[in-house]
Scaffold this motif. Structure first.
Motif, PDB file in Angstrom:
ATOM      1  N   SER A 181       0.822  -1.130  -0.008  1.00 47.91           N
ATOM      2  CA  SER A 181      -0.026   0.139   0.000  1.00 47.91           C
ATOM      3  C   SER A 181       1.031   1.273   0.121  1.00 47.91           C
ATOM      4  CB  SER A 181      -1.004   0.218   1.155  1.00 47.91           C
ATOM      5  OG  SER A 181      -0.181   0.181   2.509  1.00 47.91           O
ATOM      6  N   ILE A 182       0.466   2.238  -0.276  1.00 44.19           N
ATOM      7  CA  ILE A 182       1.037   3.561  -0.620  1.00 44.19           C
ATOM      8  C   ILE A 182       0.221   4.595   0.446  1.00 44.19           C
ATOM      9  CG2 ILE A 182       1.481   5.613  -1.906  1.00 44.19           C
ATOM     10  CD1 ILE A 182       1.574   3.539  -4.294  1.00 44.19           C
ATOM     11  N   ASN A 183       0.959   5.354   1.327  1.00 47.89           N
ATOM     12  CA  ASN A 183       0.446   6.444   2.163  1.00 47.89           C
ATOM     13  C   ASN A 183       1.389   7.822   1.726  1.00 47.89           C
ATOM     14  OD1 ASN A 183      -0.479   8.398   3.969  1.00 47.89           O
ATOM     15  ND2 ASN A 183      -0.696   6.852   5.468  1.00 47.89           N
ATOM     16  N   ILE A 184       0.915   8.723   0.784  1.00 48.62           N
ATOM     17  CA  ILE A 184       1.556   9.855   0.485  1.00 48.62           C
ATOM     18  C   ILE A 184       1.909  10.815   1.791  1.00 48.62           C
ATOM     19  CG2 ILE A 184       0.995   9.399  -1.819  1.00 48.62           C
ATOM     20  CD1 ILE A 184      -0.647  11.839  -1.728  1.00 48.62           C
ATOM     21  N   HIS A 185       1.168  10.684   2.754  1.00 49.01           N
ATOM     22  CA  HIS A 185       1.247  11.544   3.831  1.00 49.01           C
ATOM     23  C   HIS A 185       2.172  11.319   5.156  1.00 49.01           C
ATOM     24  CE1 HIS A 185      -1.840  13.895   1.845  1.00 49.01           C
ATOM     25  NE2 HIS A 185      -2.621  12.715   1.747  1.00 49.01           N
ATOM     26  N   THR A 186       2.877  10.205   4.847  1.00 48.94           N
ATOM     27  CA  THR A 186       3.699   9.595   5.936  1.00 48.94           C
ATOM     28  C   THR A 186       5.113   9.117   5.253  1.00 48.94           C
ATOM     29  OG1 THR A 186       3.236   7.393   6.010  1.00 48.94           O
ATOM     30  CG2 THR A 186       1.776   8.938   7.569  1.00 48.94           C
ATOM     31  N   VAL A 187       5.947   9.393   6.141  1.00 48.84           N
ATOM     32  CA  VAL A 187       7.314   8.683   5.581  1.00 48.84           C
ATOM     33  C   VAL A 187       7.199   7.352   5.351  1.00 48.84           C
ATOM     34  CG1 VAL A 187       8.806  10.661   6.757  1.00 48.84           C
ATOM     35  CG2 VAL A 187       8.314   8.605   8.006  1.00 48.84           C
ATOM     36  N   GLN A 188       8.092   6.785   4.388  1.00 48.29           N
ATOM     37  CA  GLN A 188       7.915   5.366   4.258  1.00 48.29           C
ATOM     38  C   GLN A 188       8.713   4.492   5.169  1.00 48.29           C
ATOM     39  OE1 GLN A 188       5.915   4.809   1.477  1.00 48.29           O
ATOM     40  NE2 GLN A 188       5.757   6.824   1.754  1.00 48.29           N
ATOM     41  N   THR A 189       8.032   3.806   5.787  1.00 43.13           N
ATOM     42  CA  THR A 189       8.921   2.524   6.729  1.00 43.13           C
ATOM     43  C   THR A 189       9.478   1.392   5.840  1.00 43.13           C
ATOM     44  OG1 THR A 189       6.834   1.650   7.064  1.00 43.13           O
ATOM     45  CG2 THR A 189       7.255   3.482   8.491  1.00 43.13           C
ATOM     46  N   THR A 190       8.881   1.290   4.491  1.00 41.37           N
ATOM     47  CA  THR A 190       9.636   0.187   3.925  1.00 41.37           C
ATOM     48  C   THR A 190       9.802   0.769   2.561  1.00 41.37           C
ATOM     49  OG1 THR A 190       8.087  -1.603   4.937  1.00 41.37           O
ATOM     50  CG2 THR A 190       9.102  -2.227   2.797  1.00 41.37           C
ATOM     51  N   ILE A 191      11.000   0.639   1.986  1.00 39.98           N
ATOM     52  CA  ILE A 191      11.542   1.259   0.850  1.00 39.98           C
ATOM     53  C   ILE A 191      12.065   0.083   0.059  1.00 39.98           C
ATOM     54  CG2 ILE A 191      11.596   3.408   1.507  1.00 39.98           C
ATOM     55  CD1 ILE A 191      14.493   3.161   1.701  1.00 39.98           C
ATOM     56  N   PHE A 192      12.236   0.060  -1.400  1.00 39.24           N
ATOM     57  CA  PHE A 192      12.779  -0.946  -2.063  1.00 39.24           C
ATOM     58  C   PHE A 192      14.196  -0.678  -2.723  1.00 39.24           C
ATOM     59  CE2 PHE A 192       8.266  -1.078  -1.412  1.00 39.24           C
ATOM     60  CZ  PHE A 192       8.410  -2.656  -1.056  1.00 39.24           C
ATOM     61  N   LYS A 193      15.056  -1.307  -2.819  1.00 38.60           N
ATOM     62  CA  LYS A 193      16.241  -0.860  -3.627  1.00 38.60           C
ATOM     63  C   LYS A 193      16.411  -1.767  -4.866  1.00 38.60           C
ATOM     64  CE  LYS A 193      19.138  -4.532  -1.033  1.00 38.60           C
ATOM     65  NZ  LYS A 193      20.566  -4.604  -0.266  1.00 38.60           N
ATOM     66  N   ILE A 194      17.363  -1.106  -5.669  1.00 38.29           N
ATOM     67  CA  ILE A 194      17.637  -1.706  -7.076  1.00 38.29           C
ATOM     68  C   ILE A 194      19.060  -1.786  -6.940  1.00 38.29           C
ATOM     69  CG2 ILE A 194      15.677  -0.976  -8.207  1.00 38.29           C
ATOM     70  CD1 ILE A 194      17.131   1.314  -9.143  1.00 38.29           C
ATOM     71  N   PRO A 195      19.671  -2.684  -7.658  1.00 36.75           N
ATOM     72  CA  PRO A 195      21.198  -3.030  -7.529  1.00 36.75           C
ATOM     73  C   PRO A 195      21.929  -1.760  -7.871  1.00 36.75           C
ATOM     74  CG  PRO A 195      19.975  -4.903  -8.697  1.00 36.75           C
ATOM     75  CD  PRO A 195      18.969  -3.492  -8.478  1.00 36.75           C
ATOM     76  N   CYS A 196      21.643  -0.964  -8.860  1.00 42.14           N
ATOM     77  CA  CYS A 196      22.361   0.395  -9.143  1.00 42.14           C
ATOM     78  C   CYS A 196      21.193   1.072  -9.882  1.00 42.14           C
ATOM     79  CB  CYS A 196      23.593  -0.203 -10.113  1.00 42.14           C
ATOM     80  SG  CYS A 196      23.050  -0.793 -11.975  1.00 42.14           S
ATOM     81  N   PHE A 197      21.612   2.295 -10.012  1.00 43.51           N
ATOM     82  CA  PHE A 197      20.923   3.500 -10.602  1.00 43.51           C
ATOM     83  C   PHE A 197      20.434   2.761 -11.760  1.00 43.51           C
ATOM     84  CE2 PHE A 197      19.744   6.905 -12.981  1.00 43.51           C
ATOM     85  CZ  PHE A 197      19.001   7.794 -12.268  1.00 43.51           C
ATOM     86  N   ASP A 198      21.253   2.582 -12.843  1.00 47.99           N
ATOM     87  CA  ASP A 198      20.809   2.187 -14.300  1.00 47.99           C
ATOM     88  C   ASP A 198      20.239   1.088 -14.339  1.00 47.99           C
ATOM     89  OD1 ASP A 198      22.645   4.067 -15.063  1.00 47.99           O
ATOM     90  OD2 ASP A 198      24.192   3.083 -15.852  1.00 47.99           O
ATOM     91  N   TYR A 199      19.911   0.142 -13.228  1.00 41.33           N
ATOM     92  CA  TYR A 199      18.856  -0.913 -13.366  1.00 41.33           C
ATOM     93  C   TYR A 199      17.492  -0.445 -13.749  1.00 41.33           C
ATOM     94  CZ  TYR A 199      16.123  -4.893 -11.711  1.00 41.33           C
ATOM     95  OH  TYR A 199      15.336  -6.158 -11.561  1.00 41.33           O
ATOM     96  N   LEU A 200      17.120   0.900 -13.503  1.00 43.80           N
ATOM     97  CA  LEU A 200      15.707   1.263 -14.022  1.00 43.80           C
ATOM     98  C   LEU A 200      15.629   1.213 -15.500  1.00 43.80           C
ATOM     99  CD1 LEU A 200      15.983   4.904 -12.189  1.00 43.80           C
ATOM    100  CD2 LEU A 200      14.497   3.018 -11.675  1.00 43.80           C
ATOM    101  N   GLY A 201      16.816   1.049 -16.120  1.00 47.30           N
ATOM    102  CA  GLY A 201      16.716   0.727 -17.624  1.00 47.30           C
ATOM    103  C   GLY A 201      16.202  -0.616 -17.919  1.00 47.30           C
TER     104      GLY A 201
END
Length: 245
Positions: free
Chosen positions: A216-236
């Motif tokens: 779920s997403i709550n835009i009004h609070t800080v995120q207690t769970t976040i998701f990491k990718i192996p490197c910035f270029d992984y977005l591609g």
């Protein structure tokens, strides 16, 4: 992928900058800029740090959106689309899918630098535009995911894509030389959140190991769970079609 049809006349831009903004708005912008730049080293991804340095003359003072849009277009082929508040979801993603980035025409109060109830000009410009100027990987991912969301007909697939957008573009972190670094705009533009995102208070989960659609997403609070990718270029490398299975 075929481009969606952009429904907007984007030929005229609101002039917001030195001549049409109040002195207090200009002072607020400089306070936000100066203190946030002090937080970037060792926290923001290198692509963002380099991008801020590159466009510093354009964003050091409260920008004129028309001039900033012209510069953005010359660097990237993208333009700014000024908005007065929240944009309906389909309109938002339609704009981005056609290389128009929505930017608010208001800025938070100088008495409350750490919070704006809506995304304001500070968040939109400082959080997003440096990477739009400086990273083709970021631009292509942003455009492609926005088009995919706009064109999605299956509600579950659309929700999964919207979650992916939030947990990457807005609140993503990546590995960089063995350390976590922030590339999400919400943290990059927030004095408190950029430190919080890298603290032991947050649960960090590898993005490729989870079904992002179940969160779920709550835009009004800080995120207690976040998701990491192996490197910035992984977005591609993210394949949206795999998310629909």
């Amino acid at each position: 992928m075929n481009s969606s049809t952009c429904m907007y006349d984007c030929s005229s831009l609101v002039r917001l900058g030195s001549s049409s903004s109040s002195r207090s708005d200009q002072e607020t912008w400089r306070l936000l800029y100066d203190r946030q730049c002090q937080m970037l080293e060792g926290r923001a991804c290198q692509e963002f740090v380099e991008a801020v340095q590159k466009i510093q003359p354009l964003i050091y003072n409260l920008p004129n959106l028309e001039l900033l849009s012209e510069q953005l277009y010359s660097y990237s082929g993208w333009r700014i689309f000024p908005v007065d508040g929240l944009v309906p979801s389909d309109d938002f993603f339609n704009l981005i899918g056609n290389r128009y980035f929505p930017v608010a025409t208001f800025i938070r109060s100088g008495e409350d630098l750490d919070y704006s109830p809506l995304p304001d000009m500070w968040h939109d410009i400082f959080g997003h535009l440096p990477l739009l100027f400086n990273s083709s990987v970021y631009r292509e991912f942003l455009e492609n995911i926005a088009r995919e969301i706009y064109q999605a007909s299956d509600p579950d697939y659309k929700k999964t894509l919207e979650n992916l957008f939030w947990y990457t573009i807005e609140s993503g972190v990546c590995q960089e030389n063995g350390e976590l670094r922030v590339y999400g705009s919400s943290q990059l533009s927030s004095f408190n959140e950029i430190s919080y995102a890298l603290s032991e208070q947050v649960t960090v989960v590898p993005l490729e190991e989870v079904d992002i659609g179940i969160f779920s997403i709550n835009i009004h609070t800080v995120q207690t769970t976040i998701f990491k990718i192996p490197c910035f270029d992984y977005l591609g490398q993210i394949d949206f079609k795999l998310l629909s299975k």
